[in-house]
Design an enzyme around this catalytic site. Structure first.
Site, PDB file in Angstrom:
ATOM      1  N   ARG A  45      10.673   0.480 -13.387  1.00  0.00           N
ATOM      2  CA  ARG A  45       9.488   0.978 -14.090  1.00  0.00           C
ATOM      3  C   ARG A  45       9.755   2.315 -14.771  1.00  0.00           C
ATOM      4  NH1 ARG A  45       4.301  -0.555 -10.173  1.00  0.00           N
ATOM      5  NH2 ARG A  45       4.140  -2.729 -10.884  1.00  0.00           N
ATOM      6  N   LYS A 205      -2.341 -16.847  -2.007  1.00  0.00           N
ATOM      7  CA  LYS A 205      -3.746 -17.249  -2.043  1.00  0.00           C
ATOM      8  C   LYS A 205      -4.154 -17.949  -3.334  1.00  0.00           C
ATOM      9  CE  LYS A 205      -5.410 -13.603   1.065  1.00  0.00           C
ATOM     10  NZ  LYS A 205      -6.340 -12.454   1.207  1.00  0.00           N
ATOM     11  N   GLY A 358       5.331  -7.671  -9.909  1.00  0.00           N
ATOM     12  CA  GLY A 358       5.096  -7.686  -8.469  1.00  0.00           C
ATOM     13  C   GLY A 358       6.136  -8.482  -7.706  1.00  0.00           C
ATOM     14  N   GLY A 381      -0.744  -7.275 -11.060  1.00  0.00           N
ATOM     15  CA  GLY A 381      -2.160  -7.534 -11.289  1.00  0.00           C
ATOM     16  C   GLY A 381      -2.515  -7.557 -12.761  1.00  0.00           C
TER      17      GLY A 381
END
Length: 401
Positions: A45, A205, A358, A381
């Site tokens: 990053r 999930k 991620g 996200g």
């Protein structure tokens, strides 16, 4: 869902304005993983933002302030200080970088900076008003610059003071080179892609990706579902998933997605065999079985070899591939084979490949294939919300062409 991406592509970049002799504040994403000794495990990053910083230096900006968060500190906690990454920033830029302990200390530091000098501000989340998008904090940040540049894609889905509020108090507010590259690469995969288009989706999930699965059906031709979220889909079609992680309350939603996909002509592939174990941390039993024959009390932790073969064939037949979410518990060597095998297969194709940030990016990196992907996003996200068709808040406040 592509309307949002087209809108975000119209954002002005730093190349569309003159930064000469301007005070530039760049919202960067230096939220990098650190070990217990504060060594940086992955500086991707930081590296990705260096071109934007160098652009400002090369085009004679008066001063450059770097603003970032690190982790989720509760108040001022030295564990999350950006001092831990200052030396790496200096090394990658090849120059000295001043450090400001606080916003209040910045004016005196800026007064002593040479032309084109760079200063890194302490963790912006040390200020309570950051995550609340506080007006006073936004104004104080805005007073420090003539040009506000957002180059923090990983935080672009947050309405925080440094990613959203500050923009209304700056003369110019534009996207950095990384932010533009992120949106352009996702656009290439979604707005006018080479077909067939494949979405590989995993993770723990279904709930976190329901919107994605519902909205992306008009933009893809095939979907591979793995990871723990495939357990809920298998449960929904009647399989006994034993002790596997599932979200039974979302079974109806899973069935609805399967039906809608079929009606739209989108082929969804689920695991046909799985790897299961009796204990995640201290396994004494590991079995490979058909997905409908999981042994009593066992939990699914990875794709089985037949599924890897099936999924690999699908990957090889597609021209554009988007991957968001690992296929199993890849952090544990015994259960990483499914994720890593697909990473190798994808790296071996000529498809245009976009990797969501991620865990997915981490898994691809651990598989040793990061450099063999067309594009790896710096935001988890943020990339998920972008794929869901949302206009990210950070783009809403930037100037348009």
């Amino acid at each position: 869902m592509t309307e949002g991406i087209v809108l975000m592509q119209q954002t002005k970049s730093i190349k569309d304005i003159d930064v000469s002799n301007q005070r530039v504040l760049i919202r960067v994403d230096f939220n990098v993983p650190l070990d217990n000794e504060f060594n940086i495990n992955d500086d991707s990053r930081i590296r990705e933002t260096i071109p934007t910083i160098n652009y400002c230096i090369d085009h004679n900006a008066k001063s450059i302030i770097l603003v970032s968060h690190l982790g989720r500190p509760q108040g001022k906690d030295s564990t999350y200080s950006l001092k831990h990454i200052l030396r790496r920033v200096e090394r990658l830029l090849g120059r000295n970088v001043a450090f400001a302990e606080s916003l209040e200390a910045l004016p005196s530091i800026l007064a002593l900076l040479p032309q084109g000098g760079v200063v890194l501000l302490e963790n912006i989340r040390f200020y309570e008003g950051e995550e609340n998008n506080d007006t006073t904090l936004s104004q104080n940040l805005g007073k420090l610059c003539d040009v506000y540049v957002n180059d923090a894609f990983g935080a672009s889905h947050r309405k925080h003071a440094s990613t959203y509020g500050v923009a209304q108090y700056a003369t110019h507010k534009v996207a950095g080179l990384l932010l533009k590259r992120e949106i352009d690469c996702f656009s290439k995969a979604l707005t006018n892609p080479l077909k067939p288009v494949l979405l590989i989706v995993g993770g723990s999930k279904v709930s976190s990706k329901l919107t994605l699965l519902s909205t992306i059906l008009d933009s893809v031709d095939k979907i591979l579902i793995g990871g723990a979220m495939s357990n809920t889909f298998l449960h929904a079609i009647g399989y006994n998933m034993q002790s596997s992680l599932i979200e039974p309350h979302l079974a109806e939603d899973a069935v609805k997605i399967l039906r809608t996909a079929k009606a739209k002509g989108v082929k969804i592939y689920l695991p046909v065999d799985v790897v299961s174990t009796n204990n995640l941390k201290n396994p004494t039993e590991i079995k490979i079985t058909p997905a409908q024959d999981i042994p009593d009390g066992m939990m699914v932790v990875d794709l089985g070899p037949a599924t890897v073969k099936l999924f690999s064939q699908v990957i090889r037949a597609c021209e554009t591939i988007i991957w968001n979410g690992p296929m199993g518990v890849y952090e544990i060597d015994k259960f990483s084979r499914g994720t890593f095998s697909l990473a190798h297969v994808l790296a071996d194709t000529y498809a245009y490949s976009v990797i969501g940030g991620g865990d997915t990016a981490d898994a691809i990196d651990r598989a040793g294939e990061k450099d063999n992907m067309s594009f790896t996003s710096t935001g988890g996200g943020a990339s998920l919300e972008l794929l869901e068709g949302k206009v990210l808040p950070a783009f809403e406040v930037l100037e348009r062409k």
